[in-house]
Design an enzyme around this catalytic site. Structure first.
Site, PDB file in Angstrom:
ATOM      1  CB  CYS A  35     -24.959  18.614  13.642  1.00 55.02           C
ATOM      2  SG  CYS A  35     -25.042  17.987  12.184  1.00 55.02           S
ATOM      3  CG  ASP A  37     -21.911  16.954  11.082  1.00 55.27           C
ATOM      4  OD1 ASP A  37     -21.049  17.997  11.713  1.00 55.27           O
ATOM      5  OD2 ASP A  37     -22.105  16.152  11.606  1.00 55.27           O
ATOM      6  CB  CYS A  60     -20.842  13.038  13.431  1.00 51.80           C
ATOM      7  SG  CYS A  60     -22.241  12.489  12.429  1.00 51.80           S
ATOM      8  CB  CYS A 104     -25.338  11.113  10.365  1.00 49.55           C
ATOM      9  SG  CYS A 104     -25.497  11.716  11.940  1.00 49.55           S
TER      10      CYS A 104
HETATM   11 FE1  FES Z   1     -24.823  15.987  12.062  1.00 49.72          FE
HETATM   12 FE2  FES Z   1     -24.058  13.407  12.170  1.00 49.72          FE
HETATM   13  S1  FES Z   1     -24.235  14.736  13.771  1.00 49.72           S
HETATM   14  S2  FES Z   1     -24.493  14.551  10.539  1.00 49.72           S
END
Ligand code: FES
Length: 127
Positions: A35, A37, A60, A104
């Site tokens: 993702c 992040d 996110c 996450c």
């Molecule tokens: Fe990857 Fe939340 S979508 S940390």
């Protein structure tokens, strides 16, 4: 049922302990390749106690809420307790995360672990 619990929304909208600790003695940064992040944790450790913790998360809502809750769970605690913090405990403290958002909360566990590893390598202490 709402996708996110009230606690997730609260910690997303009003995250606790956001920022940088200039004289941190444990810093950990992790990311999720899928993702994109990124989460960075700063720890100030004195006498094996986490006296301060702050984070910067570029991610996110679940990642921000997980970072915020994780900092609340380890602040003022011994490093040994912080080491044992699991992503499940973070998610439970948030009253749950959707299954596909559990990764996450893994970032929070990993970022704290990386910061503790950094503290260990700086001080030679095993944490
Ligand atoms: Fe990857 Fe939340 S979508 S940390």
């Amino acid at each position: 049922m709402a996708l996110y619990s009230d606690k997730v929304m609260d910690h997303f909208r009003n995250p606790r302990n956001v920022g940088v600790i200039e004289d941190a003695n444990g810093i950990g940064e992790v990311g999720n390749a899928k993702c994109g992040d990124i989460m960075k944790m700063y720890l100030k450790i004195e006498n094996d106690i986490i006296t301060d913790v702050k984070f910067e998360t570029f991610g996110c809502a679940s990642a921000i809420a997980s970072s915020s809750m994780a900092t609340e769970l380890i602040k003022g605690k011994p490093v040994s307790e912080a080491r044992e913090l699991t992503n499940k405990a973070v998610a439970e403290a948030l009253d749950g995360l959707p299954d596909y958002k559990m990764h996450c909360s893994v970032l929070a566990e990993e970022a704290i672990s990386a910061a503790l590893d950094d503290y260990s390598s700086r001080t030679g202490k095993t944490v």
